[in-house]
Design a protein around this motif. Structure first.
Motif, PDB file in Angstrom:
ATOM      1  N   ILE A   1      60.115  76.999  61.527  1.00  0.00           N
ATOM      2  CA  ILE A   1      60.925  77.365  62.686  1.00  0.00           C
ATOM      3  C   ILE A   1      62.372  77.618  62.280  1.00  0.00           C
ATOM      4  CG2 ILE A   1      61.862  76.464  64.837  1.00  0.00           C
ATOM      5  CD1 ILE A   1      59.265  75.178  65.382  1.00  0.00           C
TER       6      ILE A   1
ATOM      7  N   ILE B   1      55.907  77.146  66.526  1.00  0.00           N
ATOM      8  CA  ILE B   1      55.711  76.362  67.751  1.00  0.00           C
ATOM      9  C   ILE B   1      54.229  76.271  68.090  1.00  0.00           C
ATOM     10  CG2 ILE B   1      56.152  76.304  70.233  1.00  0.00           C
ATOM     11  CD1 ILE B   1      58.822  77.641  69.694  1.00  0.00           C
TER      12      ILE B   1
ATOM     13  N   VAL C   1      58.657  66.737  63.933  1.00  0.00           N
ATOM     14  CA  VAL C   1      59.266  68.047  64.140  1.00  0.00           C
ATOM     15  C   VAL C   1      60.786  67.918  64.158  1.00  0.00           C
ATOM     16  CG1 VAL C   1      59.457  69.982  65.718  1.00  0.00           C
ATOM     17  CG2 VAL C   1      57.268  68.872  65.389  1.00  0.00           C
TER      18      VAL C   1
ATOM     19  N   ILE D   1      52.562  73.851  65.806  1.00  0.00           N
ATOM     20  CA  ILE D   1      52.944  72.477  66.145  1.00  0.00           C
ATOM     21  C   ILE D   1      52.184  72.010  67.387  1.00  0.00           C
ATOM     22  CG2 ILE D   1      54.848  71.091  67.055  1.00  0.00           C
ATOM     23  CD1 ILE D   1      56.677  72.693  65.145  1.00  0.00           C
TER      24      ILE D   1
ATOM     25  N   ILE E   1      53.300  69.992  73.877  1.00  0.00           N
ATOM     26  CA  ILE E   1      54.159  70.573  72.842  1.00  0.00           C
ATOM     27  C   ILE E   1      55.459  69.772  72.752  1.00  0.00           C
ATOM     28  CG2 ILE E   1      55.526  72.599  72.219  1.00  0.00           C
ATOM     29  CD1 ILE E   1      53.419  74.325  73.451  1.00  0.00           C
ATOM     30  N   PRO E   2      55.878  69.388  71.550  1.00  0.00           N
ATOM     31  CA  PRO E   2      57.178  68.722  71.433  1.00  0.00           C
ATOM     32  C   PRO E   2      58.288  69.730  71.739  1.00  0.00           C
ATOM     33  CG  PRO E   2      55.873  68.465  69.414  1.00  0.00           C
ATOM     34  CD  PRO E   2      55.200  69.500  70.250  1.00  0.00           C
TER      35      PRO E   2
ATOM     36  N   ILE F   1      59.211  81.811  64.535  1.00  0.00           N
ATOM     37  CA  ILE F   1      59.433  80.630  65.376  1.00  0.00           C
ATOM     38  C   ILE F   1      58.233  80.402  66.285  1.00  0.00           C
ATOM     39  CG2 ILE F   1      60.924  79.583  67.096  1.00  0.00           C
ATOM     40  CD1 ILE F   1      63.224  81.108  66.047  1.00  0.00           C
ATOM     41  N   ILE F   2      57.738  81.492  66.885  1.00  0.00           N
ATOM     42  CA  ILE F   2      56.612  81.331  67.816  1.00  0.00           C
ATOM     43  C   ILE F   2      55.377  80.838  67.075  1.00  0.00           C
ATOM     44  CG2 ILE F   2      55.058  82.579  69.365  1.00  0.00           C
ATOM     45  CD1 ILE F   2      57.399  84.294  70.167  1.00  0.00           C
TER      46      ILE F   2
ATOM     47  N   LEU G   1      67.835  81.724  69.762  1.00  0.00           N
ATOM     48  CA  LEU G   1      67.744  83.156  69.456  1.00  0.00           C
ATOM     49  C   LEU G   1      67.816  83.993  70.722  1.00  0.00           C
ATOM     50  CD1 LEU G   1      65.206  84.078  66.652  1.00  0.00           C
ATOM     51  CD2 LEU G   1      67.681  84.013  66.619  1.00  0.00           C
TER      52      LEU G   1
ATOM     53  N   PRO H   1      65.176  76.325  68.540  1.00  0.00           N
ATOM     54  CA  PRO H   1      65.557  77.535  67.805  1.00  0.00           C
ATOM     55  C   PRO H   1      65.191  78.829  68.519  1.00  0.00           C
ATOM     56  CG  PRO H   1      64.605  75.943  66.317  1.00  0.00           C
ATOM     57  CD  PRO H   1      64.409  75.398  67.695  1.00  0.00           C
ATOM     58  N   LEU H   2      64.035  78.864  69.197  1.00  0.00           N
ATOM     59  CA  LEU H   2      63.650  80.079  69.920  1.00  0.00           C
ATOM     60  C   LEU H   2      64.623  80.350  71.054  1.00  0.00           C
ATOM     61  CD1 LEU H   2      61.435  82.243  70.064  1.00  0.00           C
ATOM     62  CD2 LEU H   2      60.345  80.876  71.813  1.00  0.00           C
TER      63      LEU H   2
ATOM     64  N   LEU I   1      63.636  69.561  61.740  1.00  0.00           N
ATOM     65  CA  LEU I   1      64.657  70.474  62.243  1.00  0.00           C
ATOM     66  C   LEU I   1      66.048  70.012  61.853  1.00  0.00           C
ATOM     67  CD1 LEU I   1      63.398  71.230  65.866  1.00  0.00           C
ATOM     68  CD2 LEU I   1      63.199  72.672  63.870  1.00  0.00           C
TER      69      LEU I   1
ATOM     70  N   ILE J   1      61.390  69.848  71.560  1.00  0.00           N
ATOM     71  CA  ILE J   1      62.501  70.058  70.645  1.00  0.00           C
ATOM     72  C   ILE J   1      62.251  71.279  69.762  1.00  0.00           C
ATOM     73  CG2 ILE J   1      61.588  68.507  68.851  1.00  0.00           C
ATOM     74  CD1 ILE J   1      65.185  68.607  69.916  1.00  0.00           C
ATOM     75  N   ALA J   2      60.960  71.589  69.530  1.00  0.00           N
ATOM     76  CA  ALA J   2      60.619  72.737  68.686  1.00  0.00           C
ATOM     77  C   ALA J   2      61.011  74.052  69.328  1.00  0.00           C
ATOM     78  CB  ALA J   2      59.123  72.734  68.373  1.00  0.00           C
TER      79      ALA J   2
ATOM     80  N   MET K   1      66.516  85.348  61.974  1.00  0.00           N
ATOM     81  CA  MET K   1      66.384  86.043  63.258  1.00  0.00           C
ATOM     82  C   MET K   1      64.973  86.592  63.436  1.00  0.00           C
ATOM     83  SD  MET K   1      69.552  85.971  64.482  1.00  0.00           S
ATOM     84  CE  MET K   1      70.169  87.366  65.372  1.00  0.00           C
TER      85      MET K   1
ATOM     86  N   GLN L   1      64.702  80.948  62.561  1.00  0.00           N
ATOM     87  CA  GLN L   1      65.998  81.053  63.242  1.00  0.00           C
ATOM     88  C   GLN L   1      67.033  81.696  62.327  1.00  0.00           C
ATOM     89  OE1 GLN L   1      67.842  77.367  64.366  1.00  0.00           O
ATOM     90  NE2 GLN L   1      69.399  78.394  65.583  1.00  0.00           N
TER      91      GLN L   1
ATOM     92  N   PHE M   1      71.869  70.735  67.637  1.00  0.00           N
ATOM     93  CA  PHE M   1      71.628  72.117  67.201  1.00  0.00           C
ATOM     94  C   PHE M   1      72.928  72.903  67.175  1.00  0.00           C
ATOM     95  CE2 PHE M   1      67.090  71.846  68.635  1.00  0.00           C
ATOM     96  CZ  PHE M   1      66.564  72.183  67.419  1.00  0.00           C
TER      97      PHE M   1
END
Lengths: 266, 256
Positions: free
Chosen positions: A215, A231, A199, A234, B108-109, A227-228, B119, B115-116, A203, B111-112, A222, A219, B203
């Motif tokens: 993801i 995630i 992942v 993943i 869950i990793p 993204i959700i 935002l 981005p959320l 990224l 790092i993913a 927007m 981003q 990031f």
């Protein structure tokens, strides 16, 4: 004849027993609260809708497959390398005195701090990604293999001494089998590390099909919903792969249960 | 005597040997000429860059920025983890409801989530600290949980025989069992956070070790990138050793 409890209560009971009550409850609350609040997060119904839309042309499946293949390549390389180094380090006393401290130091190496360096050395494409994944995998595999060989019971080594086993047969007959449970624990931890590194590589390095790219695209556009979804996929794939590996290991080596509990913390 | 010369030599000898071996290998690779100087520079040059960065305060500023984020995250995520672990470790009903979700989420990793969070919170301190706090929460919660649950039954029996009141039970039985577990969890959380802070700063951030490295990478300043990697690794290793030693000194009964 006893009257059976009503269906709703039985359903509630089985949900509560399987631990699904809280997740389902949260999703219901999320969906309900969505009407009341200003919208930042998409609601679950939207998410399902978007997922169906995204997967219509096989896009999500392609990303998912790309990520898994990438991870497996890095995992295979890193696990092989890590196991060989770990066993060699532990099996040879000289290597051990020389590199023992390095082994315990390697454990603390923050792997992501290598990302800028790796990109300078290997570029941004597939090669750099797989190297990052392999490095991340190799750490837990190496450490566990190392500890497994160090943990061979003393009475067995004494028997091996008595039989004058040469180093190779000592390795094959004694050290490798003894290290096996540790090694398998290492493989499981290594797979979690590999998935995390996959992942991260998607990224931070160049865009190519993959769940990380979903993801990043979310981003840039927007789109929190994308993204959700990324995630969740993943997380879901990670959990599934961990369960599959654990199941496979249990099937191959039932005795592994004994050390199964030890790795929870690390 | 605790710090006899022999003791120090036995402890530091292998470490020094390894360091020397590592540095000479690095130097030999540079001398061999198979790597261009733009990609691999000798250890002495990295040391000089480190000195320069220290002298003009760049390193200190960025290091402090990263350390501050990790510290805040450990304080927030760690205390939440302790509270969660204490509740779930002592109540079976609670754990039956929350356990499966907790176990799924902790895989869950993290790092993913970057981005959320960007935002939602924008690029800056908030998103980094939130990400790190989440990463710190899970290991501390898990360790506390297992510490709270793992009070040996025979101790419970002894306590029952002596009819200890709840306060004493907490003080003599519960705390000694939970504290070493929390310390172990905090050590793991520190390792995760320290690894993640560099990534989070990649990031986007205006300061920090990761920001320093990613900026230097774009400028092709390989010496700064390598110096950053060396510093990040060294601090991770040293802090882990300190935390380990501190826990052993303060809680010798919980030695791991």
């Amino acid at each position: 004849m006893l009257a059976r409890p009503p269906l709703t209560r039985r359903l509630l009971h089985s949900l509560s027993n399987s631990g699904l009550l809280l997740p389902i409850g949260l999703i219901v609350i999320w969906q309900a609260a969505d009407r009341a609040t200003p919208r930042f997060l998409p609601n679950p119904a939207d998410l399902i809708h978007v997922t169906i839309g995204l997967s219509a042309h096989g896009l999500l499946a392609q990303d998912l497959l790309a990520s898994v293949v990438r991870m497996l390549c890095g995992f295979a390389a890193g696990a092989t390398g890590g196991a060989i180094i770990g066993i060699a380090l532990a099996a040879s006393p000289r290597l051990h005195t020389l590199l023992g401290p390095a082994v315990s130091a390697w454990r603390q190496l923050p792997i992501f701090s290598l990302v800028p360096l790796l990109t300078l050395w290997f570029g941004l494409d597939e090669k750099a990604k797989i190297i990052l994944i392999a490095l991340a995998t190799s750490i837990p595999v190496m450490l566990n293999a190392y500890e497994g060989v160090r943990a061979v019971p003393k009475k067995y080594t004494e028997v091996a001494d008595m039989l004058h086993l040469n180093p190779l047969s000592r390795l094959l007959l004694l050290q490798a089998p003894a290290a096996m449970p540790f090694l398998l624990t290492g493989l499981r931890q290594g797979m979690a590390f590999a998935w995390m590194a996959t992942v991260a590589s998607e990224l931070f390095l160049a865009a190519a099909p993959g769940l990380g790219a979903v993801i990043m695209a979310g981003q840039e556009r927007m789109r929190p919903d994308m993204i959700i979804i990324g995630i969740s996929l993943i997380g879901g794939v990670g959990i599934l792969m961990n369960a599959a590996l654990t199941g496979a290991i249990r099937w191959v080596l039932p005795a592994w249960r004994a050390t199964d509990q030890q790795d929870n913390l690390s | 005597m605790l710090f006899s010369l022999k003791f120090v030599a036995r402890k530091t000898g292998p470490i020094a040997l390894t360091l020397i071996a590592f540095l000479s290998l690095w130097q030999i690779l540079c001398w061999s000429g198979s790597f261009p100087r733009t990609l691999l520079i000798p250890p002495a040059d990295v040391a000089r860059t480190l000195l320069d960065l220290t002298r003009d305060g760049t390193l200190e500023d960025n290091l402090l920025a990263s350390a501050r984020r990790v510290f805040l995250a450990l304080a927030i995520g760690g205390s939440a983890g302790i509270v969660f672990g204490l509740f779930c470790g002592t109540s079976k009903t609670l754990w039956r409801q929350i356990g499966p979700l907790f176990t799924a989420l902790r895989q869950i990793p993290f790092i993913a989530l970057g981005p959320l969070l960007i935002l939602g919170l924008g690029i800056g301190e908030h998103f980094i600290v939130t990400l790190l706090a989440l990463a710190a929460f899970f290991p501390v919660a898990l360790a506390t949980l297992e510490g709270a649950r793992g009070v040996p039954t025979r101790y419970l029996e002894v306590v029952a025989i002596y009819r200890l009141n709840p306060t004493d039970r907490f003080r003599y039985l519960f705390l000694p069992s939970v504290l070493p577990a929390i310390a172990a969890g905090a050590r793991i959380a520190f390792g995760r956070c320290w690894g993640l802070v560099v990534a989070a700063e990649l990031f986007g951030a205006t300061s920090g070790l990761g920001q320093m490295m990613s900026w230097a990478r774009e400028m092709f300043q390989i010496d700064v990138v390598m110096a950053g990697a060396v510093i990040a690794a060294a601090i991770g290793i040293i802090c882990d050793a300190l935390l380990r030693a501190g826990a052993r000194r303060l809680m010798p009964w919980g030695a791991t």
